[in-house]
Design an enzyme around this catalytic site. Structure first.
Site: not given
Ligand code: CO
Length: 210
Positions: A45, A43, A102, A47, A99
């Site tokens: 993302d 992803c 998400c 993090r 994750h």
């Molecule tokens: Co995500």
């Protein structure tokens, strides 16, 4: 320069210095080429940084990231990365890494509009449709969210196995292995979803190509 950008260049120089200290030949070696064993599909993302969470060094992992770690058959970007990773770099392991928490998956669970991205998220709504029976039994909202993150990863691994690139690679003697993983942001742990071969072969009568 904006201080936010100054920080990036400063951080870069500090990293170069530290890297040179730890491993004087690092950059010279890097410049010669890459032979990564892994392809990471994760992803976007912020993090979930691929190398950091897996403890791999630059040169070890080929990476593709998009919202909610999707494998969409019409995505030329993903397909190009996949073909290059499999046929040229000859990676040994391909992992789809989702994750918990998400945002893309959460958005797909809701009935709100978010703009253009809704068309991307429809692919996750398809995962809900495929597993509607299971979802109807999960009453706890958080549990349902976590389960959708997991099922989405599993479905994207299945999507990988349907591509002509993987189907052709499977004819090789030493084909790449496909894996589904979930990263738990709260504890930092990567969990293996143990996507088994029989799950990938279940619909071979439909998706199989000679
Ligand atoms: Co995500």
């Amino acid at each position: 320069m904006h201080p936010d950008m100054e920080r990036i260049f400063k951080g870069n120089l500090e990293w170069v210095e530290k890297k040179r200290e730890d491993d004087p030949e690092f950059f010279e070696r890097s410049a010669k080429g890459q032979t990564p064993k892994y392809l990471f599909i994760g992803c976007s993302d912020s993090r979930v940084p691929a190398s950091q969470i897996s403890g791999t060094a630059p040169g070890e992992m080929f990476v593709h990231r998009n919202i909610a770690n999707m494998v969409v058959h019409t995505d030329m970007n993903l397909l190009s990365v996949l073909q290059y990773a499999v046929e040229v770099l000859k990676v040994k392991h391909i992992m789809v890494v989702g994750h918990y928490g998400c945002g893309g998956v959460a958005a797909a669970m809701s009935d709100k509009q978010f703009g253009l991205i809704d068309n991307w998220l429809t692919n996750i709504k398809d995962v809900i449709r495929l597993h509607e029976n299971e979802f109807n039994f999960i009453t706890d909202e958080e549990q349902r969210f976590r389960r959708l993150v997991e099922l989405n990863v599993i479905e994207q691994v299945i999507n990988l196995s349907k591509t002509s690139i993987i189907q052709n690679a499977l004819k090789d003697e030493d084909p790449p292995q496909l894996h589904g993983l979930v990263y738990d942001i709260r504890e930092g742990i990567l969990h293996n979803l143990n996507v088994k071969e029989h799950m990938l072969k279940r619909f071979e009568h439909i998706y199989g190509m000679q």
